[in-house]
Write an enzyme that holds these catalytic residues in place. Sequence first.
Site, PDB file in Angstrom:
ATOM      1  N   ARG A 130       0.855  -1.187   0.000  1.00 57.42           N
ATOM      2  CA  ARG A 130       0.000   0.000   0.000  1.00 57.42           C
ATOM      3  C   ARG A 130       0.886   1.231   0.000  1.00 57.42           C
ATOM      4  O   ARG A 130       1.908   1.273   0.706  1.00 57.42           O
ATOM      5  CB  ARG A 130      -0.908   0.021   1.236  1.00 57.42           C
TER       6      ARG A 130
ATOM      7  N   HIS B 148      -1.403  -0.274  -9.938  1.00 58.37           N
ATOM      8  CA  HIS B 148      -2.063  -1.220  -9.019  1.00 58.37           C
ATOM      9  C   HIS B 148      -2.588  -2.454  -9.778  1.00 58.37           C
ATOM     10  O   HIS B 148      -3.777  -2.769  -9.727  1.00 58.37           O
ATOM     11  CB  HIS B 148      -3.219  -0.500  -8.280  1.00 58.37           C
TER      12      HIS B 148
ATOM     13  N   GLU C  92      -3.016   7.657  -4.893  1.00 64.32           N
ATOM     14  CA  GLU C  92      -3.073   6.742  -6.025  1.00 64.32           C
ATOM     15  C   GLU C  92      -4.234   7.140  -6.923  1.00 64.32           C
ATOM     16  O   GLU C  92      -5.363   7.111  -6.443  1.00 64.32           O
ATOM     17  CB  GLU C  92      -3.258   5.323  -5.498  1.00 64.32           C
TER      18      GLU C  92
HETATM   19  N1  LIG Z   1      -0.896  -4.532  -5.212  1.00 62.02           N
HETATM   20  C1  LIG Z   1      -2.014  -5.234  -5.083  1.00 62.02           C
HETATM   21  O1  LIG Z   1      -2.791  -5.355  -6.016  1.00 62.02           O
HETATM   22  C2  LIG Z   1      -2.303  -5.928  -3.772  1.00 62.02           C
HETATM   23  C3  LIG Z   1      -3.133  -7.070  -3.749  1.00 62.02           C
HETATM   24  C4  LIG Z   1      -3.345  -7.728  -2.537  1.00 62.02           C
HETATM   25  C5  LIG Z   1      -2.791  -7.249  -1.360  1.00 62.02           C
HETATM   26  N2  LIG Z   1      -2.033  -6.110  -1.401  1.00 62.02           N
HETATM   27  C6  LIG Z   1      -1.399  -5.577  -0.191  1.00 62.02           C
HETATM   28  O2  LIG Z   1      -0.305  -6.427   0.133  1.00 62.02           O
HETATM   29  C7  LIG Z   1      -0.037  -6.312   1.539  1.00 62.02           C
HETATM   30  C8  LIG Z   1       0.040  -7.703   2.161  1.00 62.02           C
HETATM   31  O3  LIG Z   1      -1.246  -8.321   2.104  1.00 62.02           O
HETATM   32  P1  LIG Z   1      -1.429  -9.781   2.736  1.00 62.02           P
HETATM   33  O4  LIG Z   1      -2.844 -10.199   2.507  1.00 62.02           O
HETATM   34  O5  LIG Z   1      -0.352 -10.644   2.226  1.00 62.02           O
HETATM   35  O6  LIG Z   1      -1.173  -9.468   4.274  1.00 62.02           O
HETATM   36  P2  LIG Z   1      -1.575 -10.359   5.549  1.00 62.02           P
HETATM   37  O7  LIG Z   1      -2.824  -9.838   6.131  1.00 62.02           O
HETATM   38  O8  LIG Z   1      -1.512 -11.808   5.182  1.00 62.02           O
HETATM   39  O9  LIG Z   1      -0.371 -10.129   6.541  1.00 62.02           O
HETATM   40  C9  LIG Z   1      -0.055  -8.912   7.086  1.00 62.02           C
HETATM   41  C10 LIG Z   1       1.296  -9.102   7.779  1.00 62.02           C
HETATM   42  O10 LIG Z   1       1.859  -7.825   8.075  1.00 62.02           O
HETATM   43  C11 LIG Z   1       2.486  -7.931   9.347  1.00 62.02           C
HETATM   44  N3  LIG Z   1       2.674  -6.639   9.945  1.00 62.02           N
HETATM   45  C12 LIG Z   1       1.803  -5.889  10.678  1.00 62.02           C
HETATM   46  N4  LIG Z   1       2.403  -4.757  11.101  1.00 62.02           N
HETATM   47  C13 LIG Z   1       3.671  -4.788  10.614  1.00 62.02           C
HETATM   48  C14 LIG Z   1       4.790  -3.902  10.695  1.00 62.02           C
HETATM   49  N5  LIG Z   1       4.724  -2.765  11.395  1.00 62.02           N
HETATM   50  N6  LIG Z   1       5.931  -4.248  10.081  1.00 62.02           N
HETATM   51  C15 LIG Z   1       6.030  -5.389   9.380  1.00 62.02           C
HETATM   52  N7  LIG Z   1       5.014  -6.286   9.276  1.00 62.02           N
HETATM   53  C16 LIG Z   1       3.856  -5.967   9.870  1.00 62.02           C
HETATM   54  C17 LIG Z   1       1.573  -8.855  10.132  1.00 62.02           C
HETATM   55  O11 LIG Z   1       2.272  -9.449  11.204  1.00 62.02           O
HETATM   56  C18 LIG Z   1       1.209  -9.888   9.072  1.00 62.02           C
HETATM   57  O12 LIG Z   1       2.175 -10.912   9.031  1.00 62.02           O
HETATM   58  C19 LIG Z   1      -1.157  -5.431   2.097  1.00 62.02           C
HETATM   59  O13 LIG Z   1      -0.722  -4.105   2.182  1.00 62.02           O
HETATM   60  C20 LIG Z   1      -2.250  -5.552   1.055  1.00 62.02           C
HETATM   61  O14 LIG Z   1      -3.136  -4.461   1.099  1.00 62.02           O
HETATM   62  C21 LIG Z   1      -1.771  -5.451  -2.580  1.00 62.02           C
END
Ligand SMILES: NC(=O)c1ccc[n+]([C@@H]2O[C@H](COP(=O)([O-])OP(=O)(O)OC[C@H]3O[C@@H](n4cnc5c(N)ncnc54)[C@H](O)[C@@H]3O)[C@@H](O)[C@H]2O)c1
Length: 349
Positions: free
Chosen positions: A260, A307, A288
């Site tokens: 994000r 994105h 964005e």
């Molecule tokens: N670009 C895209 O199209 C797209 C698509 C899907 C998800 N995403 C984004 O990818 C990211 C990951 O999504 P996900 O579903 O794999 O996440 P998830 O919910 O599986 O996991 C989140 C992780 O972040 C960790 N976390 C929380 N606070 C933290 C910090 N301060 N420092 C480091 N780690 C921390 C948590 O412990 C957890 O392991 C999110 O930001 C999501 O919005 C982007």
Amino acid sequence: MGVERSEALLVMSSWAFGLQFGTEQLARLRKIVTLQEPVVLHELDSPEARSRLATADVLLTSWGAPPLTAEILNAAPRLRAVLHCAGSVRAIVTGAVHERGIAVSTAADVNAVPVAEYTLAAIIMAGKKAPFLARRAAWAGGGDDGADLAAADGRRETHGRRDLSNRGRRIGVVGFSRTGRRVMEMLRILETAEILVADPYADADAVAALGGRLTALDEVLRRSEILTLHAPALPETRHLIGAAELAMLPDGATLINTARGALVDHDALAAACATGRIDAILDVTEPEPLPADSPLRRMENVMITPHVAGSLGSETRRMSDHAVDELDRWLRGEPLHGLLDPTAAEVSA
Ligand SMILES: NC(=O)c1ccc[n+]([C@@H]2O[C@H](COP(=O)([O-])OP(=O)(O)OC[C@H]3O[C@@H](n4cnc5c(N)ncnc54)[C@H](O)[C@@H]3O)[C@@H](O)[C@H]2O)c1
């Protein structure tokens, strides 16, 4: 008398339905549950929707489904599961859903597949500095293919050697998330020197099992030639990567953000990239899209995509297939693979 079949109701925009449910998915659904006509609803307020809610045992939701408020749930006395055909359920699942003890499953784990694939490609391209060399070649014209930059630019000398390679890289992963974990699995194909992981909630043994080392963010920053972000946007992750953090990255490092935009202070990033010391590949930005006059748009060492890393087109069917698989498991009384843990939701995407 036969066993009563469970009744399912699909709730999503017509766009999401058209994208995610073809004849094959609907045929699979009809085999295992009762579907009333029309199969899909786009809202849950009309009298028709309310009468359908009255008999629904399970909802299959996707983009465009309205928030499941206490009032809506009151109209759905039989509802026991919400199976989501997309990643985040934040916009749909309210506290009332958890209070009612309704099981919630998300397809976030399979939505992580294309994001991890994009990230792996970005890591490999960053290793060769390929997007930046290509931009330079396109902009310079006149036969400049960036070879001089590849050969002579001092900032690409890492640890005393010119390094446009993908072997022996030190990769930093911020967020041991579903996506971060899949990236680490995929990184097995590269002969990386080290994978360093920063995540305050991760388990060191689980990180080690995927070939990484869990450590503090500062150490990850100081050592990572390529840093890839996979943490969620939370109040405490806002501008997690600012000027001080960018300054810790080694010369010539590449920042990859598919998570994000809010995780990165974009003014600080623009300043760091402008010096040529740091390069960036951004699938997400803040705001964005970036304003037309954002300096990041005009830098040859910054690649921006709109994105697109997450599930698009045919990839979205992976998520509806996942929800139908979940329904099958749920009907058999088997554990749901994407079961949402409301207590972990606070640090999740
Ligand atoms: N670009 C895209 O199209 C797209 C698509 C899907 C998800 N995403 C984004 O990818 C990211 C990951 O999504 P996900 O579903 O794999 O996440 P998830 O919910 O599986 O996991 C989140 C992780 O972040 C960790 N976390 C929380 N606070 C933290 C910090 N301060 N420092 C480091 N780690 C921390 C948590 O412990 C957890 O392991 C999110 O930001 C999501 O919005 C982007």
